[in-house]
Design an enzyme around this catalytic site. Structure first.
Site, short mmCIF file in Angstrom:
data_model
loop_
_atom_site.label_atom_id
_atom_site.label_comp_id
_atom_site.label_asym_id
_atom_site.label_seq_id
_atom_site.Cartn_x
_atom_site.Cartn_y
_atom_site.Cartn_z
CG ASP A 1 -2.01 1.01 1.18
OD1 ASP A 1 -1.70 2.22 1.12
OD2 ASP A 1 -3.18 0.62 1.21
CB ILE A 2 1.07 4.27 -2.15
CG1 ILE A 2 -0.38 4.73 -2.22
CG2 ILE A 2 1.45 3.48 -3.38
CD1 ILE A 2 -0.63 5.77 -3.30
CG ASN B 86 -12.66 -0.93 3.92
OD1 ASN B 86 -12.91 -1.38 5.02
ND2 ASN B 86 -11.51 -0.34 3.65
CD GLU C 189 -9.97 6.13 1.38
OE1 GLU C 189 -8.92 6.26 0.71
OE2 GLU C 189 -10.03 6.42 2.58
CG HIS D 18 -9.07 -2.59 -2.44
ND1 HIS D 18 -10.10 -1.86 -2.98
CD2 HIS D 18 -8.66 -1.90 -1.35
CE1 HIS D 18 -10.31 -0.78 -2.25
NE2 HIS D 18 -9.45 -0.79 -1.24
CG MET D 19 -8.06 -9.04 1.49
SD MET D 19 -7.93 -10.82 1.07
CE MET D 19 -9.61 -11.19 0.63
CG HIS D 20 -6.97 -2.81 3.07
ND1 HIS D 20 -6.19 -1.71 2.76
CD2 HIS D 20 -8.21 -2.54 2.58
CE1 HIS D 20 -6.92 -0.82 2.11
NE2 HIS D 20 -8.15 -1.30 1.98
#
Length: 115
Positions: free
Chosen positions: A32-33, A89, A97, A102-104
């Protein structure tokens, strides 16, 4: 930026300097940036799926593969023993967002419980 999800396609196609930690024909995992923990990896399907609400009979195996790769990356990053979170999310009120599923994967420190 109206089409924020296009950045994920650029990452999949290796058109950015984003560090990819895993990629196969189904998913791409990358750092992640704007990390929220020492380890913060995003796992995305290589095929566009807007939100978790768009998982269906045809693409449900992609979702399972995302979880499988999240666990693999957690083990590779040596955070599986101490623990980590996998977060998805969904839509604006759920904190999504970028309109691209996508999965964190977050870990590397003691994380707070949500509830």
């Amino acid at each position: 930026m109206k089409n924020k999800h296009l950045i994920f396609k650029k990452i999949i196609n290796k058109e950015t300097s984003t560090k990819i930690v895993y990629q196969d024909e189904i998913v791409t995992a990358f750092e992640d940036i704007s990390p929220k923990a020492p380890i913060h990896i995003l796992i995305i399907p290589n095929t566009f799926i807007k939100t978790s609400n768009d998982i269906n009979e045809k693409n449900k195996n992609i979702f399972a593969h995302m979880f499988y790769i999240a666990v693999k990356v957690a083990k590779d990053k040596k955070i599986s023993e101490d623990g980590y979170k996998i977060i998805i999310n969904c839509n604006k009120n759920g904190g999504q967002e970028i309109n691209y599923l996508h999965m964190h994967l977050v870990g590397g420190e003691k994380l707070k419980a949500l509830y």
